[in-house]
Design a protein around this motif. Structure first.
Motif, PDB file in Angstrom:
ATOM      1  N   ALA A  45       0.695  -1.115  -0.148  1.00 23.58           N
ATOM      2  CA  ALA A  45      -0.534  -0.021   0.138  1.00 23.58           C
ATOM      3  C   ALA A  45       0.823   1.086  -0.098  1.00 23.58           C
ATOM      4  N   GLY A  46       2.283   1.073   0.174  1.00 26.48           N
ATOM      5  CA  GLY A  46       3.490   2.150   0.196  1.00 26.48           C
ATOM      6  C   GLY A  46       3.533   2.546   1.322  1.00 26.48           C
ATOM      7  N   PRO A  47       4.233   4.157   1.964  1.00 26.70           N
ATOM      8  CA  PRO A  47       4.067   4.421   2.652  1.00 26.70           C
ATOM      9  C   PRO A  47       2.264   4.752   3.600  1.00 26.70           C
ATOM     10  N   VAL A  48       2.292   4.478   5.054  1.00 28.30           N
ATOM     11  CA  VAL A  48       1.316   5.655   5.488  1.00 28.30           C
ATOM     12  C   VAL A  48       0.971   7.018   6.329  1.00 28.30           C
ATOM     13  N   GLY A  49       0.053   7.336   5.266  1.00 30.29           N
ATOM     14  CA  GLY A  49       0.407   8.551   5.576  1.00 30.29           C
ATOM     15  C   GLY A  49       0.623   9.732   4.672  1.00 30.29           C
TER      16      GLY A  49
ATOM     17  N   LYS B 134       9.492  10.756   0.432  1.00 29.08           N
ATOM     18  CA  LYS B 134       8.948  10.155   1.958  1.00 29.08           C
ATOM     19  C   LYS B 134       8.822   8.299   0.356  1.00 29.08           C
ATOM     20  N   HIS B 135       8.296   9.068  -0.804  1.00 25.22           N
ATOM     21  CA  HIS B 135       8.079   7.216  -1.156  1.00 25.22           C
ATOM     22  C   HIS B 135       9.730   6.663  -1.592  1.00 25.22           C
ATOM     23  N   ALA B 136      10.875   7.973  -1.888  1.00 26.52           N
ATOM     24  CA  ALA B 136      12.124   7.137  -2.264  1.00 26.52           C
ATOM     25  C   ALA B 136      12.417   6.290  -0.924  1.00 26.52           C
ATOM     26  N   ALA B 137      11.914   6.873   0.029  1.00 25.34           N
ATOM     27  CA  ALA B 137      13.359   6.457   1.385  1.00 25.34           C
ATOM     28  C   ALA B 137      12.495   5.510   1.724  1.00 25.34           C
ATOM     29  N   TYR B 138      10.846   5.496   1.106  1.00 24.99           N
ATOM     30  CA  TYR B 138      10.350   3.512   1.595  1.00 24.99           C
ATOM     31  C   TYR B 138      10.393   2.616   0.540  1.00 24.99           C
ATOM     32  N   ILE B 139      10.836   3.011  -0.162  1.00 26.87           N
ATOM     33  CA  ILE B 139      10.516   1.739  -1.948  1.00 26.87           C
ATOM     34  C   ILE B 139      12.319   1.117  -1.384  1.00 26.87           C
ATOM     35  N   LYS B 140      12.567   2.762  -1.157  1.00 30.68           N
ATOM     36  CA  LYS B 140      14.561   2.093  -1.207  1.00 30.68           C
ATOM     37  C   LYS B 140      14.658   0.576   0.062  1.00 30.68           C
ATOM     38  N   GLN B 141      14.047   1.125   0.835  1.00 27.46           N
ATOM     39  CA  GLN B 141      14.012  -0.302   2.109  1.00 27.46           C
ATOM     40  C   GLN B 141      13.867  -1.728   1.373  1.00 27.46           C
ATOM     41  N   ASP B 142      13.154  -1.526   0.043  1.00 30.62           N
ATOM     42  CA  ASP B 142      13.366  -2.825   0.091  1.00 30.62           C
ATOM     43  C   ASP B 142      13.067  -2.998  -1.268  1.00 30.62           C
ATOM     44  N   ASN B 143      14.042  -3.347  -1.977  1.00 32.32           N
ATOM     45  CA  ASN B 143      14.504  -3.696  -3.401  1.00 32.32           C
ATOM     46  C   ASN B 143      13.707  -4.596  -3.714  1.00 32.32           C
ATOM     47  N   LYS B 144      12.425  -5.102  -3.557  1.00 35.61           N
ATOM     48  CA  LYS B 144      11.611  -6.184  -4.652  1.00 35.61           C
ATOM     49  C   LYS B 144      10.374  -5.093  -4.299  1.00 35.61           C
ATOM     50  N   ARG B 145      10.042  -4.179  -3.949  1.00 34.14           N
ATOM     51  CA  ARG B 145       9.061  -2.813  -3.770  1.00 34.14           C
ATOM     52  C   ARG B 145       8.946  -2.388  -5.583  1.00 34.14           C
TER      53      ARG B 145
ATOM     54  N   LYS C  21      12.672   9.929 -12.609  1.00 34.44           N
ATOM     55  CA  LYS C  21      13.768  10.650 -12.504  1.00 34.44           C
ATOM     56  C   LYS C  21      13.827  10.783 -11.179  1.00 34.44           C
ATOM     57  N   ALA C  22      12.648  12.043 -10.468  1.00 35.84           N
ATOM     58  CA  ALA C  22      13.464  12.102  -9.265  1.00 35.84           C
ATOM     59  C   ALA C  22      13.216  11.345  -7.683  1.00 35.84           C
ATOM     60  N   LEU C  23      12.829  10.586  -8.157  1.00 35.67           N
ATOM     61  CA  LEU C  23      13.579   8.988  -7.615  1.00 35.67           C
ATOM     62  C   LEU C  23      14.363   8.310  -7.977  1.00 35.67           C
ATOM     63  N   ASN C  24      14.887   8.317  -9.131  1.00 31.65           N
ATOM     64  CA  ASN C  24      16.057   7.697  -9.513  1.00 31.65           C
ATOM     65  C   ASN C  24      16.931   8.923  -9.141  1.00 31.65           C
ATOM     66  N   LEU C  25      17.150   9.824  -8.847  1.00 32.59           N
ATOM     67  CA  LEU C  25      18.837  10.766  -8.007  1.00 32.59           C
ATOM     68  C   LEU C  25      18.537  10.596  -6.192  1.00 32.59           C
ATOM     69  N   LEU C  26      16.817  10.185  -5.988  1.00 35.31           N
ATOM     70  CA  LEU C  26      16.854   9.592  -4.320  1.00 35.31           C
ATOM     71  C   LEU C  26      17.633   8.614  -4.156  1.00 35.31           C
ATOM     72  N   GLY C  27      18.243   7.848  -5.629  1.00 32.81           N
ATOM     73  CA  GLY C  27      18.332   6.029  -5.238  1.00 32.81           C
ATOM     74  C   GLY C  27      17.492   5.219  -4.751  1.00 32.81           C
ATOM     75  N   VAL C  28      16.305   5.419  -6.007  1.00 32.01           N
ATOM     76  CA  VAL C  28      15.693   3.965  -6.660  1.00 32.01           C
ATOM     77  C   VAL C  28      16.076   3.878  -7.456  1.00 32.01           C
ATOM     78  N   SER C  29      16.330   2.410  -7.507  1.00 30.63           N
ATOM     79  CA  SER C  29      16.904   1.673  -8.550  1.00 30.63           C
ATOM     80  C   SER C  29      15.517   1.770 -10.038  1.00 30.63           C
ATOM     81  N   ASP C  30      15.823   2.204 -11.129  1.00 30.98           N
ATOM     82  CA  ASP C  30      15.271   2.410 -12.584  1.00 30.98           C
ATOM     83  C   ASP C  30      14.288   1.195 -12.472  1.00 30.98           C
ATOM     84  N   ALA C  31      14.204   0.092 -12.032  1.00 32.85           N
ATOM     85  CA  ALA C  31      14.059  -1.276 -12.715  1.00 32.85           C
ATOM     86  C   ALA C  31      13.234  -1.570 -11.167  1.00 32.85           C
ATOM     87  N   GLN C  32      12.489  -0.719 -10.406  1.00 31.87           N
ATOM     88  CA  GLN C  32      11.656  -0.858  -9.678  1.00 31.87           C
ATOM     89  C   GLN C  32      10.551  -0.129 -10.287  1.00 31.87           C
ATOM     90  N   ILE C  33      10.704   1.021 -11.402  1.00 31.50           N
ATOM     91  CA  ILE C  33      10.267   1.972 -11.571  1.00 31.50           C
ATOM     92  C   ILE C  33       8.651   1.462 -12.320  1.00 31.50           C
TER      93      ILE C  33
END
Length: 177
Positions: free
Chosen positions: A65-69, A93-104, A134-146
Motif C-alpha cells: 500500500a505504500g508509506p502510511v500517511g 518519502k516514497h523514495a525512502a520507502y521504496i529503497k527499504q526493499d529492493n523487491k518493491r 527521474k526524481a526517484l532515481n536521483l534519490l537512489g531508487v533503482s530504475d528497475a523498480q519503477i
C-alpha cells in the motif's frame, strides 16, 4: 445538357451507395418455443456443475500500500511537467520507502486535463511520469523498480471543465504493485 448529365451522374452515385441490407429488419429467432424432452424417470439426476470458479475478494496481503500517511498523487501546473516544490517531500518519502526493499515495484501514472489533443496529452502525461521517475532515481531508487506510464486525459480524477477539475486531473499517481 450539362445539368442533365450532372443530375444523372448524381442519381447513379446515390444508387451505387444504397445497400440492399435492411438495417431495421433484424432477424428474430424464437427460442422459447423449443421443447426439451424430459429425461426418463429411471435416469440418474444430473450433477450440477458450475463453470464459474469462486474467488477471494479480500485484498492480497502481498499488495504493497505504500508509506502510511503519504500522498500518492503529485499535481502539476498547466502544460508543465516540473514537480512543484510542495510535492518534493512526497517524492522523498516514497523514495525512502521504496529503497527499504529492493523487491518493491511501483508504476508512476501520468495524467492530464481534457484540454489538448490525444497525442499531446499522452506525451505530456508521459513527461510527468518520467519527471517523477527521474526524481526517484536521483534519490537512489533503482530504475528497475519503477515503471513510468501515461494515461493522458483518459482517466480523469474529477469530471467537469472547471479550473478546479482541470487542476485535479493534472497529476502523476504512484501505484504500488
Amino acid at each position: 445538357m450539362n445539368k442533365t448529365l450532372l443530375t444523372l451522374a448524381l442519381a447513379a452515385l446515390l444508387a451505387a451507395c444504397s445497400s440492399p441490407v435492411k438495417l431495421n429488419e433484424v432477424p428474430v429467432e424464437d427460442k422459447a418455443a423449443t421443447q426439451v424432452a424430459a429425461p426418463p424417470a429411471d435416469a440418474p439426476a444430473p450433477q450440477a456443475r458450475s463453470a464459474v470458479a469462486s474467488i477471494d475478494a479480500r485484498p492480497l496481503a502481498s499488495v504493497d500500500a505504500g508509506p502510511v500517511g503519504v500522498l500518492k498523487v503529485i499535481y502539476f501546473d498547466y502544460d508543465s511537467f516540473a514537480i512543484k516544490p510542495e510535492f518534493q517531500a512526497v517524492v522523498e518519502k516514497h523514495a525512502a520507502y521504496i529503497k527499504q526493499d529492493n523487491k518493491r515495484r511501483i508504476a508512476v501514472e501520468g495524467h492530464t486535463d481534457e484540454r489538448g489533443g490525444r497525442e499531446y496529452n499522452l506525451a505530456l502525461g508521459q513527461k510527468r511520469s518520467e519527471a517523477v521517475r527521474k526524481a526517484l532515481n536521483l534519490l537512489g531508487v533503482s530504475d528497475a523498480q519503477i515503471e513510468a506510464v501515461s494515461f493522458g486525459k483518459e482517466k480523469p480524477a474529477a469530471a467537469g471543465s472547471s479550473e478546479e477539475a482541470f487542476a485535479k486531473n493534472r497529476r502523476a499517481e504512484i501505484a504500488y504493485k
